[in-house]
Design a protein around this motif. Structure first.
Motif, PDB file in Angstrom:
ATOM      1  N   UNK A 207     -35.100 173.652  92.265  1.00 32.96           N
ATOM      2  CA  UNK A 207     -34.094 172.619  92.007  1.00 32.96           C
ATOM      3  C   UNK A 207     -32.864 173.194  91.322  1.00 32.96           C
ATOM      4  N   UNK A 208     -33.083 174.054  90.319  1.00 29.43           N
ATOM      5  CA  UNK A 208     -31.945 174.628  89.602  1.00 29.43           C
ATOM      6  C   UNK A 208     -31.135 175.557  90.499  1.00 29.43           C
ATOM      7  N   UNK A 209     -31.828 176.344  91.331  1.00 27.32           N
ATOM      8  CA  UNK A 209     -31.097 177.260  92.211  1.00 27.32           C
ATOM      9  C   UNK A 209     -30.373 176.498  93.318  1.00 27.32           C
ATOM     10  N   UNK A 210     -30.992 175.446  93.837  1.00 32.01           N
ATOM     11  CA  UNK A 210     -30.329 174.626  94.860  1.00 32.01           C
ATOM     12  C   UNK A 210     -29.067 173.984  94.300  1.00 32.01           C
ATOM     13  N   UNK A 211     -29.128 173.544  93.036  1.00 29.17           N
ATOM     14  CA  UNK A 211     -27.948 172.962  92.403  1.00 29.17           C
ATOM     15  C   UNK A 211     -26.856 174.000  92.215  1.00 29.17           C
ATOM     16  N   UNK A 212     -27.252 175.228  91.800  1.00 32.69           N
ATOM     17  CA  UNK A 212     -26.271 176.295  91.613  1.00 32.69           C
ATOM     18  C   UNK A 212     -25.593 176.666  92.927  1.00 32.69           C
ATOM     19  N   UNK A 213     -26.345 176.569  94.028  1.00 26.64           N
ATOM     20  CA  UNK A 213     -25.780 176.879  95.345  1.00 26.64           C
ATOM     21  C   UNK A 213     -25.106 175.666  95.988  1.00 26.64           C
TER      22      UNK A 213
ATOM     23  N   UNK B 295     -30.317 166.229 101.016  1.00 26.12           N
ATOM     24  CA  UNK B 295     -30.465 164.774 101.053  1.00 26.12           C
ATOM     25  C   UNK B 295     -31.613 164.325 101.943  1.00 26.12           C
ATOM     26  N   UNK B 296     -32.169 165.234 102.751  1.00 28.11           N
ATOM     27  CA  UNK B 296     -33.329 164.895 103.579  1.00 28.11           C
ATOM     28  C   UNK B 296     -34.615 164.820 102.766  1.00 28.11           C
ATOM     29  N   UNK B 297     -34.589 165.306 101.529  1.00 26.21           N
ATOM     30  CA  UNK B 297     -35.786 165.303 100.690  1.00 26.21           C
ATOM     31  C   UNK B 297     -35.993 163.922 100.092  1.00 26.21           C
ATOM     32  N   UNK B 298     -37.210 163.382 100.243  1.00 25.12           N
ATOM     33  CA  UNK B 298     -37.505 162.022  99.752  1.00 25.12           C
ATOM     34  C   UNK B 298     -38.357 162.002  98.502  1.00 25.12           C
ATOM     35  N   UNK B 299     -39.191 163.010  98.273  1.00 15.92           N
ATOM     36  CA  UNK B 299     -40.040 163.062  97.082  1.00 15.92           C
ATOM     37  C   UNK B 299     -40.607 164.455  96.948  1.00 15.92           C
ATOM     38  N   UNK B 300     -41.000 164.818  95.712  1.00 10.28           N
ATOM     39  CA  UNK B 300     -41.642 166.105  95.474  1.00 10.28           C
ATOM     40  C   UNK B 300     -42.951 165.876  94.718  1.00 10.28           C
ATOM     41  N   UNK B 301     -43.916 166.744  94.983  1.00 11.91           N
ATOM     42  CA  UNK B 301     -45.233 166.685  94.362  1.00 11.91           C
ATOM     43  C   UNK B 301     -45.521 167.986  93.630  1.00 11.91           C
ATOM     44  N   UNK B 302     -45.915 167.882  92.359  1.00  9.08           N
ATOM     45  CA  UNK B 302     -46.364 169.043  91.616  1.00  9.08           C
ATOM     46  C   UNK B 302     -47.879 169.094  91.567  1.00  9.08           C
ATOM     47  N   UNK B 303     -48.430 170.290  91.590  1.00 11.11           N
ATOM     48  CA  UNK B 303     -49.880 170.454  91.487  1.00 11.11           C
ATOM     49  C   UNK B 303     -50.180 171.803  90.856  1.00 11.11           C
TER      50      UNK B 303
ATOM     51  N   UNK C 147     -32.664 163.781  92.712  1.00  9.71           N
ATOM     52  CA  UNK C 147     -32.536 162.307  92.829  1.00  9.71           C
ATOM     53  C   UNK C 147     -33.642 161.711  93.696  1.00  9.71           C
ATOM     54  N   UNK C 148     -34.871 162.200  93.513  1.00  2.00           N
ATOM     55  CA  UNK C 148     -36.010 161.706  94.290  1.00  2.00           C
ATOM     56  C   UNK C 148     -37.172 161.434  93.341  1.00  2.00           C
ATOM     57  N   UNK C 149     -38.157 160.630  93.768  1.00  2.00           N
ATOM     58  CA  UNK C 149     -39.356 160.446  92.951  1.00  2.00           C
ATOM     59  C   UNK C 149     -40.084 161.775  92.759  1.00  2.00           C
ATOM     60  N   UNK C 150     -40.721 161.917  91.598  1.00  4.65           N
ATOM     61  CA  UNK C 150     -41.476 163.119  91.265  1.00  4.65           C
ATOM     62  C   UNK C 150     -42.908 162.692  90.958  1.00  4.65           C
ATOM     63  N   UNK C 151     -43.860 163.189  91.742  1.00  7.90           N
ATOM     64  CA  UNK C 151     -45.263 162.831  91.592  1.00  7.90           C
ATOM     65  C   UNK C 151     -46.068 164.070  91.215  1.00  7.90           C
ATOM     66  N   UNK C 152     -47.237 163.856  90.629  1.00  8.28           N
ATOM     67  CA  UNK C 152     -48.132 164.993  90.405  1.00  8.28           C
ATOM     68  C   UNK C 152     -49.577 164.525  90.388  1.00  8.28           C
TER      69      UNK C 152
END
Length: 459
Positions: free
Chosen positions: A234-240, A245-253, A270-275
């Motif tokens: 996320x941080x590198x994508x922001x820096x670049x 915008x195609x991303x709808x949610x992310x899951x951590x595990x 700006x998407x839901x974050x689940x784990x």
């Protein structure tokens, strides 16, 4: 919409097990079991805490009797033998059973294998933990335990209302020859019970830049990975300044998802974050509530205790040791297994589900700072992160008065920068300590793909 309605009329379309029969769907074999379990799970998640506990006790009683009868480790120890009039599955009786540690499991070896696994529980296969604790475990699971794990995965997707027609991407430790650059691996579906979009996989050994380039080519709707990897992406994508915008949610595990990481992911994507919370030797332990950030215990399959240092149950809000009993593994029963994690209990959830709540999973004891007096606490590194000099860091407490700090810098560091980093580490630690700073190009992840910002090697 109920889970039953989602199963039939939701965003996904059930897969039929019979050719030429599209409506009504006729699932068969494994998929039929998955669908049947979902209808039961939809009912049991709304039960009262007492009703859930009563059913857990009944299953625990069956498991304990099987372990006493067929597993040498339990059969040969007096502490597991029933006494006249005992009720070992009541709260007090259950807590009289000893706690099983990782060291004891390693020493027991095959003595923890059942010599009479029920035939209908399916194929028995070996599994192994990553060994990131320094104590890897070689366990067994069965076809039945895998069915439950996949059922809870499906529950997770239904709870979080995923679009089953969309693409899912996972960045994790991949099996040999799979998930390799430049294209990774692809499967046509990501859950067999449905007609779904494709599932794509990339091995986490790829660099963050390579992972981002791969994601930009794949454009998945859902992304699954370790929280520390998601944060770096996320941080590198922001820096670049990448448009994702195609991303709808992310899951951590696989790692604890702390609030700062959750905030970074939400702010940048700006998407839901689940784990979720799982372990190789246990299966699924907890899944994030559809309405809150905390986890619901998968109580239909695992008995979770959170205990203080004296072995007493923690009160709501207290942090303690996680002790687990998977209720359906009859090949390798683990009775009151202390996995090494710490967690905090939550009160009843206002979503209405009776499933127990874990508000935080803090991580392992090795992730706690050992203080000069012998006490431990969870370290927070706000100052080193606030400097903005470290793109990645890892602190290792070698002994009570020495910490080795590995830093991958965001830019070339001069002497003043290095001095600031050392000062920040000492400030975050909170007591005088020798800091050995090592500037490196990369900090490798564990073989499992997990990453730890802090680790203590003090006994």
């Amino acid at each position: 919409m109920s889970v039953g309605a989602k199963l039939i009329e939701g965003r996904g379309r059930l897969r039929s097990g019979k050719s030429e029969i599209a409506f009504p769907t006729m699932a068969e074999g494994f998929d039929a079991i998955q669908i049947a379990l979902q209808f039961q799970l939809e009912d049991s998640e709304w039960w009262s805490e007492q009703r859930l506990r009563d059913h857990q006790r009944g299953q625990a009683r069956i498991l304990l009797a099987h372990a006493r009868r067929t597993v040498p480790y339990y059969r040969e120890r007096e502490t597991y033998r029933p006494t006249p009039g005992s009720a070992t599955t009541t709260d007090n009786g259950w807590r009289d059973l000893p706690i099983l540690t990782r060291a004891q499991i390693q020493a027991a070896g095959k003595a923890l294998h059942s010599d009479s696994v029920p035939k209908l529980h399916g194929q028995v296969r070996p599994v192994a933990t990553s060994g990131s604790t320094g104590r890897p475990i070689r366990a067994l699971d069965t076809g039945t335990t895998m069915i439950f794990f996949r059922a809870f995965n499906l529950r997770k997707f239904l709870w979080h209302d995923l679009d089953f027609s969309a693409k899912v991407a996972a960045i994790r430790k991949a099996p040999p020859k799979l998930g390799r650059l430049p294209n990774g691996s692809m499967e046509p579906v990501w859950t067999s019970a449905y007609h779904t979009g494709p599932s794509v996989l990339l091995d986490i050994g790829a660099t963050v830049e390579e992972q981002l380039d791969w994601l930009m080519r794949q454009e998945p709707a859902y992304l699954l990975s370790h929280p520390t990897n998601l944060e770096a992406l996320a941080l590198r994508a922001s820096a670049r300044n990448l448009d994702m915008s195609w991303l709808r949610a992310v899951y951590g595990f696989g790692e604890p998802l702390d609030q700062s990481t959750r905030d970074i992911l939400r702010a940048n994507w700006k998407v839901p974050v689940w784990n979720d919370y799982s372990a190789v030797e246990i299966g699924m332990i907890g899944v994030q509530c559809p309405e809150h950030d905390h986890l619901h215990v998968m109580a239909e399959s695992v008995l979770v205790e959170v205990l203080d240092d004296d072995g007493r149950p923690c009160a709501v809000g207290e942090t303690g040791r996680v002790v687990l009993t998977p209720l359906h593994n009859f090949a390798y029963p683990l009775i009151r297994y202390e996995i090494g994690d710490y967690a905090s209990l939550g009160g009843p959830c206002d979503c209405g589900r009776g499933l127990p709540v874990l508000t935080h999973v803090q991580g392992r004891q090795r992730n706690m700072l050992v203080l000069p007096g012998g006490d431990r606490r969870w370290p927070v590194f706000r100052r080193i992160e606030g400097l903005g000099l470290a793109g990645q860091y890892q602190l290792v407490q070698r002994d009570l008065d020495r910490i080795e700090a590995f830093v991958v810098p965001n830019r070339a560091l001069d002497d003043a920068d290095r001095a600031q980093l050392v000062k920040a580490v000492r400030s975050d630690i909170g007591f005088p300590i020798d800091v050995v700073l090592s500037v490196v190009e990369d900090i490798p992840r564990a073989r499992s793909g997990k990453f730890e910002n802090f680790r203590s090697e003090v006994p």
